[in-house]
Design a protein around this motif. Structure first.
Motif, PDB file in Angstrom:
ATOM      1  N   ASN A  13       0.851  -1.188   0.000  1.00 34.84           N
ATOM      2  CA  ASN A  13       0.000   0.000   0.000  1.00 34.84           C
ATOM      3  C   ASN A  13       0.888   1.239   0.000  1.00 34.84           C
ATOM      4  O   ASN A  13       1.448   1.607   1.045  1.00 34.84           O
ATOM      5  CB  ASN A  13      -0.895  -0.022   1.239  1.00 34.84           C
ATOM      6  N   ARG A 113       2.347  -5.708   6.907  1.00 45.01           N
ATOM      7  CA  ARG A 113       0.971  -5.199   6.822  1.00 45.01           C
ATOM      8  C   ARG A 113       0.271  -5.719   5.565  1.00 45.01           C
ATOM      9  O   ARG A 113      -0.914  -6.057   5.597  1.00 45.01           O
ATOM     10  CB  ARG A 113       0.987  -3.672   6.825  1.00 45.01           C
ATOM     11  N   THR A 114       1.012  -5.766   4.472  1.00 45.25           N
ATOM     12  CA  THR A 114       0.427  -6.233   3.210  1.00 45.25           C
ATOM     13  C   THR A 114       0.047  -7.709   3.304  1.00 45.25           C
ATOM     14  O   THR A 114      -1.041  -8.117   2.861  1.00 45.25           O
ATOM     15  CB  THR A 114       1.405  -5.998   2.050  1.00 45.25           C
ATOM     16  N   ASP A 117      -3.054  -7.888   5.310  1.00 44.87           N
ATOM     17  CA  ASP A 117      -4.229  -7.428   4.555  1.00 44.87           C
ATOM     18  C   ASP A 117      -4.821  -8.546   3.710  1.00 44.87           C
ATOM     19  O   ASP A 117      -6.045  -8.642   3.542  1.00 44.87           O
ATOM     20  CB  ASP A 117      -3.842  -6.267   3.632  1.00 44.87           C
TER      21      ASP A 117
END
Length: 419
Positions: A13, A113-114, A117
């Motif tokens: 992101n 984080r990706t 997600d």
């Protein structure tokens, strides 16, 4: 959660990565848009606290070792598998920028984080690390935390290092709450990392000049630093004839010119810099009787560094004799040239190709934590351009799309070793 397979992998992101970089840059922000967050200061504590909060919000298990290195661990499907790690540092120069070091840490966080997600798990655990006092601006040696982790320095030696005010690393770690219980150099499971990757701004102009977003870092220049003292005789600038002077500044000037010539003779990878000089008594109408200066030599091979060392000693002795002076040369730092692990270099290159990102092989002229990690674990680096090649400066800048591209490469390179 799903296991990672040979499918089309997600992209990071870019807005979140940029936002995190800007949020961290507010801690220790300077009027010209840079960051002053020296190691183990109150600002460093605030930066550490912020990154640790982000680690925990991303589900990472946080541990801190005895020299203040901070690790965030994401569990893998196979807890016995050696972890794949990434990271850098969040301490800065006195007038540093937003991206040096910080990008590598937050790009690693963005990888985690990706994966979160998209509900993706890896076979091996992943770790994101930030190392203590990489810059060496407040305490020496530079790259202190990663050097201790790799076994080059003992924790006791590190904790005894003091700044110019006499404050020690050990006391400052305790003061800011980051002298951890974890023994330095240990990784959960008892092994070492399967691979270590570090994303970083280039800190030079090569990628920008070539208009390429990704640098495949094949290695780093070796470095040898020296402290030089030239001793002549203080004397009055008027009554002392030119031929009878023992002018330490004249001798030093000839030596400094020799440093430049020696580096040029080692093109394209030779580097020679005199960044510090101090004359005594430093009065406009007194011939200097003593001059101190530094020499920083860099080259891609140890043989090249050895040639530069020999040439320097010959040139300095000649200049001293010509000026009726004496010269003392003390080597104070030595980093051997580093060739990153072929498997890690190939993983970075394969990731750039898979993403259709134009790229080129580059060599790092600066030292990085990955250089020390490479001694204990297969390591590699990813470079992205920075504006005008400027770093260690408040105006340091990088394009969001380049930062995102480097993080996407990092994601794929790490998964090549962890999935």
């Amino acid at each position: 959660m799903n296991s990672v397979t040979a499918v089309t992998l997600p992209r990071i992101n870019p807005d979140r990565l940029w936002s995190s970089l800007m949020d961290l840059a507010r801690i220790g922000a300077t009027p010209r848009g840079g960051v002053r967050r020296l190691a183990l200061t109150d600002e460093d504590r605030q930066g550490r606290d912020q990154v640790v909060r982000w680690f925990r919000e991303a589900g990472l298990e946080v541990r801190v070792d005895e020299v203040g290195n901070v690790f965030g661990r994401r569990a893998g499907v196979d807890p016995s598998a050696p972890a794949v790690a990434t990271g850098s540092h969040i301490d800065t120069q006195p007038s540093g920028g937003k991206f040096d070091g910080n990008y590598g840490v937050l790009a690693g966080l963005e990888v985690v984080r990706t994966l979160n997600d998209h509900g993706l798990r890896t076979r091996a655990p992943l770790e994101v690390v930030f190392w203590t006092n990489e810059e060496g601006s407040r305490f020496t040696p530079v790259m202190m935390g990663s050097g201790a982790f790799a076994g080059l320095f003992t924790p006791e030696f590190i904790r005894e290092r003091a700044d110019i005010e006499g404050k020690t690393v050990g006391n400052e770690l305790t003061r800011i709450g980051y002298r951890g219980p974890q023994p330095c150099g240990q990784v959960p499971g008892g092994g070492m990392y399967a691979a270590y990757f570090e994303a970083h701004i280039e800190q030079g102009p090569v990628l920008e000049d070539a208009d390429l977003p990704i640098g495949i870092v094949t290695g780093a220049l070796g470095q040898q630093w020296y402290d030089v003292v030239v001793t002549g005789q203080d004397a009055h600038a008027g009554p002392t004839p030119m031929a009878l002077r023992r002018d330490a500044m004249l001798a030093a000037a000839r030596m400094i010119d020799a440093v430049n010539r020696i580096a040029l003779a080692e093109a394209p990878h030779g580097r020679g810099t005199v960044g510090f000089i101090q004359a005594e008594p430093n009065s406009r109408n007194v011939i200097p009787g003593r001059v101190r200066f530094s020499v920083d030599f860099r080259n891609l091979t140890q043989a090249g560094l050895d040639r530069m060392d020999a040439s320097m000693r010959e040139a300095f002795a000649m200049a001293a004799a010509q000026c009726q002076c004496e010269v003392d040369i003390a080597q104070v730092t030595k980093f051997k040239p580093c060739a990153f692990h072929p498997d890690c270099v190939d993983s970075v290159r394969d990731a750039a190709r898979a993403l259709n990102l134009p790229h080129m092989d580059v060599v790092s002229g600066a030292g990085h934590d990955a250089v020390y990690l490479n001694a204990v674990a297969p390591s590699g680096m990813i470079f992205v351009p920075c504006k005008d090649g400027i770093s260690h400066n408040e105006i340091e800048d990088a394009q969001p799309e380049h930062l995102a591209a480097g993080a996407d490469v990092l994601l794929r390179a790490m998964l090549a070793h962890a999935s």
